[in-house]
Structure formats: C-alpha cells, structure tokens
Enzyme design. Structure first.
Site, short mmCIF file in Angstrom:
data_model
loop_
_atom_site.label_atom_id
_atom_site.label_comp_id
_atom_site.label_asym_id
_atom_site.label_seq_id
_atom_site.Cartn_x
_atom_site.Cartn_y
_atom_site.Cartn_z
N GLY A 26 0.80 -1.23 0.00
CA GLY A 26 0.00 0.00 0.00
C GLY A 26 0.82 1.27 0.00
O GLY A 26 0.35 2.31 0.45
N MET A 104 -4.12 -7.19 -6.99
CA MET A 104 -3.53 -8.35 -7.67
C MET A 104 -4.53 -9.32 -8.28
O MET A 104 -4.16 -10.41 -8.71
CB MET A 104 -2.61 -9.11 -6.70
N HIS A 123 0.71 0.35 -13.19
CA HIS A 123 1.40 -0.90 -13.56
C HIS A 123 2.90 -0.61 -13.62
O HIS A 123 3.33 0.38 -14.21
CB HIS A 123 0.89 -1.38 -14.91
N GLU A 157 -9.22 -6.16 -21.18
CA GLU A 157 -7.92 -6.76 -21.48
C GLU A 157 -6.89 -6.23 -20.48
O GLU A 157 -6.74 -5.02 -20.34
CB GLU A 157 -7.53 -6.35 -22.91
N ASP A 159 -3.96 -4.73 -18.49
CA ASP A 159 -2.86 -3.78 -18.72
C ASP A 159 -2.83 -3.25 -20.15
O ASP A 159 -1.75 -3.05 -20.74
CB ASP A 159 -1.51 -4.42 -18.35
N1 NHR Z 1 -8.45 -6.31 -14.57
C1 NHR Z 1 -8.73 -6.01 -15.85
N2 NHR Z 1 -9.85 -6.52 -16.37
N3 NHR Z 1 -7.94 -5.20 -16.60
C2 NHR Z 1 -6.80 -4.71 -16.08
O1 NHR Z 1 -6.06 -3.90 -16.83
C3 NHR Z 1 -6.42 -5.03 -14.76
C4 NHR Z 1 -7.30 -5.85 -14.02
C5 NHR Z 1 -6.98 -6.22 -12.71
C6 NHR Z 1 -5.80 -5.82 -12.15
C7 NHR Z 1 -3.57 -4.74 -12.31
C8 NHR Z 1 -2.53 -5.57 -13.10
C9 NHR Z 1 -1.12 -4.97 -12.96
O2 NHR Z 1 -0.97 -3.75 -12.90
C10 NHR Z 1 -4.90 -5.04 -12.88
C11 NHR Z 1 -5.22 -4.60 -14.18
C12 NHR Z 1 -3.00 -8.95 -11.44
C13 NHR Z 1 -2.66 -9.82 -12.48
C14 NHR Z 1 -2.76 -11.31 -12.29
O3 NHR Z 1 -2.28 -12.07 -13.10
C15 NHR Z 1 -2.28 -9.28 -13.70
C16 NHR Z 1 -2.24 -7.91 -13.86
C17 NHR Z 1 -2.58 -7.04 -12.83
C18 NHR Z 1 -2.95 -7.57 -11.61
N4 NHR Z 1 -3.41 -11.80 -11.21
C19 NHR Z 1 -3.64 -13.21 -10.90
C20 NHR Z 1 -5.10 -13.58 -11.10
O4 NHR Z 1 -5.34 -14.78 -11.31
C21 NHR Z 1 -3.30 -13.51 -9.45
C22 NHR Z 1 -1.88 -13.21 -9.12
C23 NHR Z 1 -1.60 -13.22 -7.63
O5 NHR Z 1 -2.55 -13.30 -6.80
O6 NHR Z 1 -0.41 -13.08 -7.26
O7 NHR Z 1 -6.01 -12.72 -10.98
O8 NHR Z 1 -0.13 -5.72 -13.01
C1 GAR Z 2 3.50 -1.35 -7.35
O1 GAR Z 2 4.76 -1.39 -7.94
C2 GAR Z 2 2.43 -1.49 -8.40
O2 GAR Z 2 2.75 -0.84 -9.60
C3 GAR Z 2 2.44 -2.97 -8.60
O3 GAR Z 2 2.64 -3.54 -7.33
C4 GAR Z 2 3.28 -2.59 -6.48
C5 GAR Z 2 2.36 -2.30 -5.32
O4 GAR Z 2 3.04 -1.58 -4.35
N1 GAR Z 2 1.21 -3.41 -9.13
C6 GAR Z 2 1.08 -4.60 -9.67
O5 GAR Z 2 2.00 -5.34 -9.86
C7 GAR Z 2 -0.36 -4.95 -10.01
N2 GAR Z 2 -0.38 -6.30 -10.45
P1 GAR Z 2 2.23 -0.89 -3.16
O6 GAR Z 2 1.30 -1.95 -2.59
O7 GAR Z 2 3.32 -0.54 -2.18
O8 GAR Z 2 1.51 0.28 -3.70
#
Ligand code: NHR
Ligand code: GAR
Length: 228
Positions: A26, A104, A123, A157, A159
């Site tokens: 956070g 996440m 991201h 979609e 990211d």
């Molecule tokens: N949802 C949508 N529909 N579109 C985006 O652009 C999103 C989203 C949800 C989260 C953040 C993204 C990042 O910045 C985000 C963007 C999690 C995963 C992932 O694979 C991928 C990208 C992001 C966040 N999550 C797994 C899942 O099954 C779990 C991974 C874990 O718990 O460690 O959801 O990176």
């Molecule tokens: C940040 O680097 C953010 O960009 C990334 O996780 C970190 C969170 O840090 N986000 C992702 O990877 C989303 N999948 P924070 O909890 O200290 O803000």
C-alpha cells in the site's frame, strides 16, 4: 463572499469521492493519502478494499482514519461472484473514481464495464511492454536500459487501457529486481496522485483510445529522471 472562486471548490470540501483497491504494502495508497491530506486537494478517500487480509496497506488506511475492508477471493466460488461482492461494497461509497493500487486480482469484464471510464490502475512497466506480472525481472533479463511505470484506464484486457502518464527510470547493470522495483516505486508515488488529481479536476478525456490532458496530446507523457 470574498473567497476567490478559483480556490473555493478545491479547498472548502473534499468533494471528489474515490475508493482504493489494494493487495499489499500500500505504498501507492500512502502516496494518495498524503496527497489527499493537502488542503488544496478535493480527493476524499471513502474506503480502502484489500483482496489480502494481511495487506500492510490496511494498517495505513486505519492510521489515516479510512474505512478498510477485506474481500478475500478465496471466500467466493468464482470470479464473477467475487467481483459482484466488490461492486456492491464499492457502490455503497458512490465513488467518482475507483483506483487499483497494487491490486492483484484480474477483474471481470462485468466489473470493468460497471466502472467504465472511472477505473484506473498503476502498472510497474512502460506499457505496452511487460503487461502482467514480474515486470522488473523481465526487464532486467531482456537487458533493458530503461524501465518505468504506467497509469492507465482499465479495460477488460489486462494492462491494455489508454495511458494517462508514464514515468521513466534508468536500469543499471548491477540492478536486481528489488533495486529496480524501488526506483520505479518512487516514481509511482509521484505520478499516481498526479493522475488522480487530473482526473478529479476533469482534465482527462479519451479520444480514439488516447488520453488527452486539457485536450492536449503532447502533455500526456511526463518523464522523470531518477535522483539517486
Ligand atoms: N483487470 C482487468 N480486467 N484489466 C486490467 O487492466 C487489470 C485488471 C486487474 C488488475 C492490475 C494488473 C497490474 O498492474 C490489474 C489490471 C494482477 C494480475 C494477475 O495475473 C495481472 C495484472 C494485474 C494484476 N493476477 C492473478 C489472477 O489470477 C493472481 C496473481 C496473484 O494473486 O499473485 O487474478 O499488473
Ligand atoms: C507497485 O509497484 C504497483 O505498480 C504494482 O505492485 C506494487 C504495489 O506496491 N502493481 C502490480 O504489480 C499490479 N499487479 P504498493 O502496494 O506498495 O503500492
């Protein structure tokens, strides 16, 4: 009244409700909290929702007097029921913007459509490079000399949505992924509050999949150099 019309809207009331979704440390939430505590800011963080019961960000919310709640996906049979529960909770707060800050869990199309145009994410890469996870490790393995972070509107979609702002940092040959992550994170803490402020001020529009600031394309990207 002698209050100038320019400052009254921003200073008198916290009139722009947002909800922040987190899963971890956070630190971006903290940057948003700090920025919202500026008397000039109109941002009102109405609630913090964590997908992870152990997220340190919940402590940050508590410390700032913000309501924090856990929605653990393990308590739900599938993504769509999880997202429906999230929507119900978020909507209680009537946010004008929903902010993913290290959240996440991939969100369903239903969730994303519900908050269309008012859902943003940060991201840790220079999108369109490295969508998904482990961005820093991938950048180092590819020998990139530059990395960064991207604030974007969320689309179904992952990211892939329109880019609001990016911060660039150098990658040094000696970097491991932690060192690079720290350098990027420092910039995230600058660009995320800034993007949220722009949105709240009504300065962002999306045209043909491109974000404009004050109607201007060229202001979209801002480059920060690392001060280390
Ligand atoms: N949802 C949508 N529909 N579109 C985006 O652009 C999103 C989203 C949800 C989260 C953040 C993204 C990042 O910045 C985000 C963007 C999690 C995963 C992932 O694979 C991928 C990208 C992001 C966040 N999550 C797994 C899942 O099954 C779990 C991974 C874990 O718990 O460690 O959801 O990176
Ligand atoms: C940040 O680097 C953010 O960009 C990334 O996780 C970190 C969170 O840090 N986000 C992702 O990877 C989303 N999948 P924070 O909890 O200290 O803000």
């Amino acid at each position: 009244m002698s209050v100038s019309s320019e400052s009254s809207a921003a200073t008198d009331d916290k009139s722009f409700p947002i909800v922040v979704l987190i899963s971890g440390s956070g630190s971006n939430l903290q940057a948003i909290i700090d920025s919202a505590s500026d008397p000039e800011s109109c941002i009102d963080i109405r609630a913090v929702i964590s997908s992870n019961p152990n997220a340190y960000g919940l402590k940050r919310a508590h410390r700032a007097g913000i309501s924090g709640k856990v929605f653990n996906y393990r308590d739900y049979p599938d993504r769509s029921s999880y997202d429906a529960a999230l929507i119900a909770e978020i909507d209680r707060h009537q946010p004008k913007l929903v902010v993913l800050a290290g959240f996440m869990r991939i969100l369903t199309t239903e969730f994303v459509s519900h908050y269309s145009g008012r859902l943003i994410n940060i991201h840790p890469s220079l999108l369109p490079l490295y969508p998904g996870l482990n961005t820093h490790q991938r950048a180092i393995e590819n020998g990139d000399t530059e990395a960064g972070a991207t604030v974007h509107f969320v689309t179904p979609e992952v990211d892939d949505g329109p880019v609001i702002i990016q911060a660039h940092v150098p990658v040094f040959e000696t970097d491991d992924s932690n060192e690079l992550a720290c350098r990027v994170l420092k910039q995230e803490h600058i660009i995320y509050p800034k993007a949220i402020r722009w949105f709240a001020e009504g300065r962002l529009t999306v045209q043909n999949g491109e974000v404009l600031l004050d109607g201007n394309k060229s202001l979209k990207q801002q480059v920060y150099s690392d001060e280390k």
